[in-house]
Design an enzyme around this catalytic site. Structure first.
Site, PDB file in Angstrom:
ATOM      1  N   LYS A 119       0.942  -0.968   0.050  1.00  0.00           N
ATOM      2  CA  LYS A 119       0.175  -0.282   0.257  1.00  0.00           C
ATOM      3  C   LYS A 119       1.030   1.143  -0.712  1.00  0.00           C
ATOM      4  CE  LYS A 119      -4.448   2.139   2.464  1.00  0.00           C
ATOM      5  NZ  LYS A 119      -5.064   2.427   3.824  1.00  0.00           N
TER       6      LYS A 119
ATOM      7  N   SER B 171      -9.719   2.102   2.386  1.00  0.00           N
ATOM      8  CA  SER B 171      -9.663   2.824   1.783  1.00  0.00           C
ATOM      9  C   SER B 171      -8.112   2.006   1.181  1.00  0.00           C
ATOM     10  CB  SER B 171      -8.959   3.447   2.803  1.00  0.00           C
ATOM     11  OG  SER B 171      -7.605   3.239   3.423  1.00  0.00           O
TER      12      SER B 171
ATOM     13  N   SER C  86     -10.509  -0.371   6.567  1.00  0.00           N
ATOM     14  CA  SER C  86      -9.437  -0.083   5.687  1.00  0.00           C
ATOM     15  C   SER C  86      -9.356  -1.156   5.085  1.00  0.00           C
ATOM     16  CB  SER C  86      -8.670   0.868   5.796  1.00  0.00           C
ATOM     17  OG  SER C  86      -9.707   2.352   5.540  1.00  0.00           O
TER      18      SER C  86
END
Lengths: 494, 95
Positions: free
Chosen positions: A79, A160, A184
């Site tokens: 990420k 997210s 998320s």
């Protein structure tokens, strides 16, 4: 061969490497090719194929010498909120578009030291603020899954950590890191038909993860099955002197301990999670999940978490307040974007106006308001008090049960563009994941079935603080019973 | 409580975010909606409830006050928009 390389478990891969059925370089190349084939999903902000192939060559040397590490050559997507030394790290924000860290986050370092090979940095909601991966400066991520009834629609992967979830679901990487502040990791895992786990707050070091809301942020792990996620979390976890909130607790061997059966475990079903307007499919899969755990020997008990309805508004005071403080550092002076102005104040204002997107500005302003003189007690302190009540609810519930079973999200993936005009509607997508985040508890989302559109739905298992073992045990039992085997079309064409 | 455009303008100033008239029209109703929705928190009786700031209940540890790193000036300056001779450079602030 390629499609086989893209659909193996971690343990199968390590065995295959050890037995020289394929090399680390072949494994890495297959995943890089899949990443390139899936570019239309926009799951990656920065691809790192050269670095990955160089590391694969080193892995092959190690394998030849019989010096394999825990996760040798396992393809990883990182990420883009984890700082990676020498590799651009953007938080999906214009303000950090050209930021190249001179240091490595603790979690990504640990994964590297265990042998994983990062093929790219994944797209996310800007500064991890969002639940659909539509707030990224680099554009939305598309879910590899398609609705049966409306296959022309591009669906969100959740957020997210949408790029990471899409990458694992599409076979671009075997594992991926996420972060989880209010859901998320768990919610995109549900939307993409994979496993996503958020450990207990303090289990992993937050050092080098770009901060959003520090009292809630935790690193997360994505995988295509529970065991892989357990193997990955084991590597990520542990105390770090650079993060004073990281725990000194010993890290159990989650993957080894989770295979014990669940006979006699008490699984709580919170009655307040039966919210109005929940789709029948979600309700059915939840009931079925409970039945499966019962058949596996668990006892199902009803529990009550009375302050559930206040969790989302509490979160949307606490998280923006902390975000407004954390994001004050982006001022155009030490790193990141700078937009000139006639004086220092105007330079700050121009920089932040140009550098942040609408959702980030919205949250900074909400947070600033809630922390401003005259409103601090009414909003921030009040929310913190309710946060304690929510935490107390869980403590009382865990007197009666060993783990809690809930849906991960109130819906399956929706189309890009839907819900985006109404922030509150978007915020309510995290209604089942936020309470555990506020209480700092571990949670995992496991694929539990498909809805009437053929889209995956996950179930969440919440454990006691520091008891990821029971959470994984329950998740593993559920996974065995569900035997989820559906895959998006994309992974098959490889 | 109501969030009008002048309130948004004040908040934006505190947050050091430049906003246009158009931005004010865009954000005022949104912030108003979010904060009115959060008003429901007021109905919860929290008398005698301690605010929860740290869920982990880990006592923050202390260490000796010693330098543990350093000599990384180049690293620290590496991402700065403008530097001169080892310093960050900003617009002149003293006449």
């Amino acid at each position: 061969m390629t499609s086989k390389l893209l659909s193996m478990t971690v343990t199968e891969t390590l065995t295959g490497l050890k037995n020289k059925e394929f090399s680390a370089t072949e494994l890495t190349k297959a995943h890089i090719e899949q990443m390139e084939a899936c570019r239309s999903l926009n799951a990656m902000i920065t691809e790192t194929p050269e670095q990955a192939l160089a590391e694969a060559a080193q892995s092959d040397e190690r394998i030849a010498k019989g010096e394999m590490r825990e996760l040798e050559a396992i393809p990883m997507a990182m990420k883009d909120l984890f700082c990676t030394k020498g590799v651009r790290t953007t938080a999906a924000s214009h303000i950090l578009e050209n930021f190249i860290p001179t240091y490595e986050s603790t979690v990504s370092q640990k994964l590297k030291d265990a042998g994983t090979i990062t093929i790219g940095k994944t797209n996310l909601d800007e500064f991890a603020m969002g639940g659909a991966n539509i707030t990224s400066y680099f554009g939305p991520v598309e879910n590899p899954w398609k609705s049966k009834t409306a296959p022309e629609k591009k669906l969100v992967p959740g957020g997210s950590s949408g790029g990471s979830a899409a990458a694992v679901a599409a076979g671009m990487s075997m594992l991926a890191t996420g972060t989880d502040t209010g859901g998320s990791t768990r919610q995109p895992a549900s939307f993409c038909g994979i496993v996503g786990v958020k450990p207990t707050y303090g289990r992993c070091s937050r050092w080098g993860i770009i901060a959003f809301a520090s009292s809630l942020d935790q690193a997360g792990a994505f995988a295509r099955n529970v065991e892989d996620s357990a193997l990955m979390l084991k590597v990520m976890a542990g105390h770090d002197a650079k993060d004073s909130t990281s725990a000194r607790h010993e890290v159990p061997d989650f993957a080894a301990l989770m295979k014990q059966d669940i006979k006699g475990l008490k699984i709580g079903i919170p009655k307040e999670y039966r919210v109005d307007g929940m789709p029948q499919d979600v309700l059915d899969i939840w009931n079925k999940g409970a039945e499966m755990l019962k058949s596996a020997g668990a006892e199902i008990v009803e529990i009550s978490l009375p302050h559930t309805k206040y969790a989302v508004p509490t979160y949307y005071i606490v998280a923006p307040a902390e975000a407004s403080s954390n994001l004050a550092r982006y001022d155009g002076v030490r790193y990141g974007l700078r937009e000139e102005g006639k004086d220092l104040q105007e330079m700050y204002e121009n920089t932040r106006a140009a550098g942040f997107g609408a959702e980030v500005k919205r949250r900074i302003m909400i947070g600033t308001y809630c922390l401003s003189a005259g409103y601090y007690d009414a909003y921030y302190t009040k929310a913190q008090r309710i946060r304690r009540l929510i935490s107390n609810d869980f403590a009382a519930a865990f007197e009666k049960c060993d783990a809690i079973l809930t849906p991960t999200a109130p819906s399956s993936a929706f189309a890009i563009g839907e819900n985006s005009d109404d922030p509150i509607k978007m915020y309510l997508g995290d209604v089942f994941t936020i309470p555990a985040s506020l209480a700092g508890l571990p949670g995992i989302s496991v694929p539990a079935g498909l809805d009437d559109q053929g889209l995956p739905l996950g179930l969440q298992i919440i454990g006691r603080a520091w008891d990821e073992v029971t959470m994984f045990r329950t998740a593993f039992a559920l996974e065995q019973a569900v035997a989820f085997s559906a895959q998006p079309e994309l992974i098959k064409v490889a | 409580m109501s969030i009008d455009k002048s309130t948004v303008s004040k908040i934006a100033n505190l947050a050091r975010i430049k906003v246009t008239e158009q931005d004010l029209d865009y954000y005022a109703p949104q912030l108003q909606n979010i904060l009115s929705w959060a008003e429901q928190l007021q109905e919860v009786d929290t008398s005698g409830v301690e605010p929860l700031a740290n869920v982990s209940e880990i006592a923050l540890s202390l260490r000796k006050d010693e330098v543990t790193d350093g000599n990384i000036q180049q690293d620290i300056l590496a991402n700065a928009p403008e530097t001169v001779e080892g310093f960050f450079v900003v617009t002149k602030i003293v006449e």
